[in-house]
Write a protein that holds these residues in place. Structure first.
Motif, short mmCIF file in Angstrom:
data_model
loop_
_atom_site.label_atom_id
_atom_site.label_comp_id
_atom_site.label_asym_id
_atom_site.label_seq_id
_atom_site.Cartn_x
_atom_site.Cartn_y
_atom_site.Cartn_z
N VAL A 1 15.40 4.56 -8.40
CA VAL A 1 15.90 3.24 -7.99
C VAL A 1 16.30 3.27 -6.52
CG1 VAL A 1 17.73 1.54 -8.35
CG2 VAL A 1 16.65 2.64 -10.32
N LEU A 2 17.00 4.33 -6.11
CA LEU A 2 17.42 4.44 -4.71
C LEU A 2 16.21 4.49 -3.79
CD1 LEU A 2 20.27 7.04 -5.22
CD2 LEU A 2 20.54 4.59 -4.80
N ASN A 3 15.16 5.21 -4.20
CA ASN A 3 13.92 5.25 -3.42
C ASN A 3 13.32 3.85 -3.28
OD1 ASN A 3 13.94 8.02 -2.96
ND2 ASN A 3 12.75 8.48 -4.81
N ALA A 4 13.32 3.11 -4.38
CA ALA A 4 12.73 1.77 -4.38
C ALA A 4 13.53 0.80 -3.51
CB ALA A 4 12.64 1.23 -5.80
N ARG A 5 14.85 0.98 -3.46
CA ARG A 5 15.67 0.10 -2.63
C ARG A 5 15.38 0.29 -1.15
NH1 ARG A 5 21.69 0.62 -5.43
NH2 ARG A 5 21.17 -0.45 -7.40
N ARG A 6 14.89 1.45 -0.80
CA ARG A 6 14.63 1.73 0.62
C ARG A 6 13.23 1.33 1.05
NH1 ARG A 6 18.04 6.39 -0.67
NH2 ARG A 6 16.22 7.54 -1.45
N ARG A 7 12.38 0.93 0.11
CA ARG A 7 10.99 0.62 0.44
C ARG A 7 10.53 -0.69 -0.19
NH1 ARG A 7 7.84 4.74 2.63
NH2 ARG A 7 8.99 6.67 2.97
N VAL A 8 9.44 -1.22 0.36
CA VAL A 8 8.75 -2.37 -0.24
C VAL A 8 7.27 -2.01 -0.33
CG1 VAL A 8 10.38 -4.10 0.59
CG2 VAL A 8 8.42 -3.45 2.03
N MET A 9 6.58 -2.67 -1.24
CA MET A 9 5.14 -2.47 -1.34
C MET A 9 4.45 -3.49 -0.44
SD MET A 9 2.63 -0.78 -2.47
CE MET A 9 3.29 0.18 -3.86
N LEU A 10 3.66 -2.99 0.47
CA LEU A 10 2.93 -3.84 1.40
C LEU A 10 1.45 -3.78 1.07
CD1 LEU A 10 3.67 -4.13 5.16
CD2 LEU A 10 1.31 -3.92 4.38
N GLU A 11 0.84 -4.94 0.89
CA GLU A 11 -0.59 -5.03 0.57
C GLU A 11 -1.25 -5.91 1.62
OE1 GLU A 11 -1.36 -5.47 -3.81
OE2 GLU A 11 0.78 -5.98 -3.79
N VAL A 12 -2.38 -5.44 2.14
CA VAL A 12 -3.07 -6.18 3.18
C VAL A 12 -4.58 -5.94 3.07
CG1 VAL A 12 -2.80 -4.29 4.85
CG2 VAL A 12 -3.16 -6.62 5.68
N ASN A 13 -5.34 -6.95 3.42
CA ASN A 13 -6.79 -6.81 3.45
C ASN A 13 -7.25 -6.48 4.86
OD1 ASN A 13 -6.93 -7.39 0.73
ND2 ASN A 13 -7.43 -9.55 1.05
N ALA A 14 -8.30 -5.68 4.96
CA ALA A 14 -8.81 -5.27 6.27
C ALA A 14 -10.32 -5.29 6.29
CB ALA A 14 -8.31 -3.85 6.58
N ALA A 15 -10.88 -5.77 7.38
CA ALA A 15 -12.32 -5.68 7.59
C ALA A 15 -12.68 -4.23 7.84
CB ALA A 15 -12.72 -6.55 8.78
N GLY B 1 -17.61 -7.45 -3.55
CA GLY B 1 -18.71 -7.83 -2.68
C GLY B 1 -18.76 -7.06 -1.38
N ASN B 2 -17.99 -5.97 -1.30
CA ASN B 2 -17.97 -5.14 -0.09
C ASN B 2 -17.63 -5.95 1.16
OD1 ASN B 2 -18.68 -2.68 -1.43
ND2 ASN B 2 -20.83 -3.37 -1.47
N GLN B 3 -16.67 -6.87 0.99
CA GLN B 3 -16.26 -7.73 2.10
C GLN B 3 -15.15 -7.12 2.94
OE1 GLN B 3 -17.83 -10.78 2.86
NE2 GLN B 3 -19.23 -9.81 1.41
N GLY B 4 -14.78 -5.93 2.60
CA GLY B 4 -13.68 -5.29 3.32
C GLY B 4 -12.91 -4.38 2.38
N PHE B 5 -11.66 -4.12 2.71
CA PHE B 5 -10.85 -3.19 1.93
C PHE B 5 -9.45 -3.78 1.68
CE2 PHE B 5 -14.00 -0.68 4.12
CZ PHE B 5 -14.46 0.17 3.14
N ALA B 6 -8.89 -3.40 0.52
CA ALA B 6 -7.49 -3.70 0.21
C ALA B 6 -6.68 -2.42 0.45
CB ALA B 6 -7.35 -4.14 -1.24
N VAL B 7 -5.61 -2.57 1.20
CA VAL B 7 -4.77 -1.42 1.56
C VAL B 7 -3.37 -1.64 1.01
CG1 VAL B 7 -3.90 0.00 3.46
CG2 VAL B 7 -6.11 -1.16 3.68
N ARG B 8 -2.85 -0.62 0.34
CA ARG B 8 -1.50 -0.71 -0.24
C ARG B 8 -0.69 0.50 0.20
NH1 ARG B 8 -1.00 0.01 -5.46
NH2 ARG B 8 0.56 -1.59 -5.91
N ALA B 9 0.59 0.27 0.53
CA ALA B 9 1.47 1.38 0.91
C ALA B 9 2.91 0.96 0.67
CB ALA B 9 1.27 1.76 2.37
N ALA B 10 3.72 1.93 0.19
CA ALA B 10 5.17 1.71 0.05
C ALA B 10 5.81 2.10 1.37
CB ALA B 10 5.72 2.55 -1.09
N VAL B 11 6.26 1.10 2.13
CA VAL B 11 6.75 1.34 3.49
C VAL B 11 8.27 1.16 3.54
CG1 VAL B 11 4.56 0.52 4.43
CG2 VAL B 11 6.48 -1.06 4.24
N PRO B 12 8.94 1.80 4.50
CA PRO B 12 10.39 1.63 4.62
C PRO B 12 10.76 0.16 4.83
CG PRO B 12 9.66 3.50 5.92
CD PRO B 12 8.42 2.81 5.44
#
Length: 294
Positions: free
Chosen positions: A216-230, A254-265
Motif C-alpha cells: 500500500v505504501l508503495n502504491a501511495r508513492r506511485r501512479v500508473m501512467l499509460e501512453v500511446n507512442a508512434a 493494427g500495428n499503429q504504434g505502441f502502448a506504454v505503461r509504467a508505475a512512476v513516482p
C-alpha cells in the motif's frame, strides 16, 4: 464444550497479538490496514476490536504501552513511534517504517534562549531518558521535569527549555518558541518483539503483514501512467519514464504504434506529463494504484 481457537488459527497455533495505537496515530494506521484489505471492527469491548486478518488478535493501547508490551513479550507486533522505542530503551525489531506521522524531536525555547540565565536551567519534557542524555551531551546544568502533554506551555514561567516532538513547528511558534536543536526524527513504525521474531512461524506471519502494508505504501508513492507512442517516438518516450524496473510496451491493434505503461513516482507527474506530450506521447492516462508488490 472444548475450547475453540480464534478464526484462522488452530489449537496448536496461537494467535498473533497485535497492538494498535490510540490517539493521533490511530486514524492513519487503520486507514493503512483498510487500504491493504484488512478491516478493524469495533466491539462492545472498546479496546479489543476484531480484525479480519486470520490468526491475529488486536488490542488498542497507547503507543508507549505498545512499546512496553512488545519489550515484555506480551504483544507480538504493534505500531509505535520510533521516539518512544528510543525513549523507553526497548529491545525491539523494526519490521516496517510506514513513513507516517513524521516528527522531529527538538529542543526549543523562547527568543532569549541564546542568553540562558546563569542559574540552573529547567527543562520540561515527556522524554525523560532522551532529554537526560542530551543534557549530558551538551554539558548543561539543568533540572529535568516531566510534563504530561502540552509541554509547549511551560516556558518561560515554568521552564527555560522544552524537549518535545514537532511535526511542522506551528504549535511551537504559536507559543513563542524557537527550535535551537534537533535531537532526532521519528515516524510510525511496525515493531515486533524479539520473542515473536525468534519463532519461524510467527516471524513469517508478521513478515506477510508487513508485505501487505508495504504494498500500500508503495502504491501511495506511485501512479500508473499509460501512453500511446508512434514507432519513431517509442525510444524517446520510454527513456523519459522513471519506472520501477522497465516500462511495459505492447503493440497497438493494427500495428499503429505502441502502448506504454509504467508505475512512476507520484511527485514527478508535474514535470513528466508535459515532457511526455512534447516527446509525441498521445492518449495519456494516469491511474491511482491500490497496491504494488515489487
Amino acid at each position: 464444550v472444548p475450547p475453540q481457537a480464534p478464526e484462522g488459527t488452530s489449537m496448536n497455533q496461537p494467535p498473533i497479538h497485535l497492538g494498535l495505537p490510540k490517539g493521533h496515530m490511530a486514524g492513519g494506521v487503520q486507514q493503512l490496514l483498510g487500504d491493504a484489505g484488512i478491516t478493524v471492527t469495533p466491539t462492545a469491548r472498546g479496546y479489543r476490536p476484531v480484525i479480519s486478518l486470520p490468526g491475529f488478535e488486536v488490542k488498542i493501547l497507547k503507543p508507549q504501552n505498545i512499546v512496553e508490551m512488545l519489550d515484555l513479550g506480551t504483544r507480538d507486533v504493534g505500531f509505535a513511534g520510533a521516539d518512544w522505542v528510543a525513549e523507553l530503551r526497548a529491545d525491539l525489531i523494526e519490521v516496517l517504517d510506514t513513513g507516517m506521522d513524521t516528527v522531529q524531536l527538538v529542543a526549543a525555547a523562547d527568543e532569549s534562549w541564546e542568553q540562558f540565565p546563569e542559574r540552573r536551567l529547567v527543562v520540561a519534557t515527556e522524554y525523560l531518558n532522551l532529554t537526560e542524555t542530551w543534557v549530558k551531551e551538551q554539558d548543561l546544568d539543568a533540572e529535568i521535569i516531566r510534563s504530561y502533554g502540552a509541554t509547549e506551555v511551560f516556558p518561560p514561567e515554568d521552564a527555560d527549555v522544552i524537549v518535545d516532538n514537532s511535526a511542522t513547528g506551528a504549535t511551537l511558534r504559536a507559543n513563542g518558541l524557537k527550535v535551537f536543536e534537533v535531537l532526532g526524527e521519528s515516524s510510525t513504525r511496525l515493531y515486533a518483539s524479539q520473542r515473536a521474531m525468534a519463532d519461524p512461524v510467527t516471524r513469517e506471519r508478521i513478515t506477510d503483514l508487513a508485505l501487505l502494508l508495504e504494498s500500500v505504501l508503495n502504491a501511495r508513492r506511485r501512479v500508473m501512467l499509460e501512453v500511446n507512442a508512434a514507432p519513431d517516438r517509442l525510444d524517446a518516450l520510454v527513456a523519459l519514464l522513471p519506472s520501477m524496473r522497465e516500462a511495459t510496451v505492447a503493440p497497438l491493434y493494427g500495428n499503429q504504434g505502441f502502448a506504454v505503461r509504467a508505475a512512476v513516482p507520484r511527485n514527478e507527474r508535474p514535470g513528466l506529463i508535459p515532457a511526455i506530450k512534447a516527446a509525441g506521447g498521445t492518449d495519456l492516462v494516469v491511474t491511482n494504484l491500490s497496491q504494488i508488490v515489487p
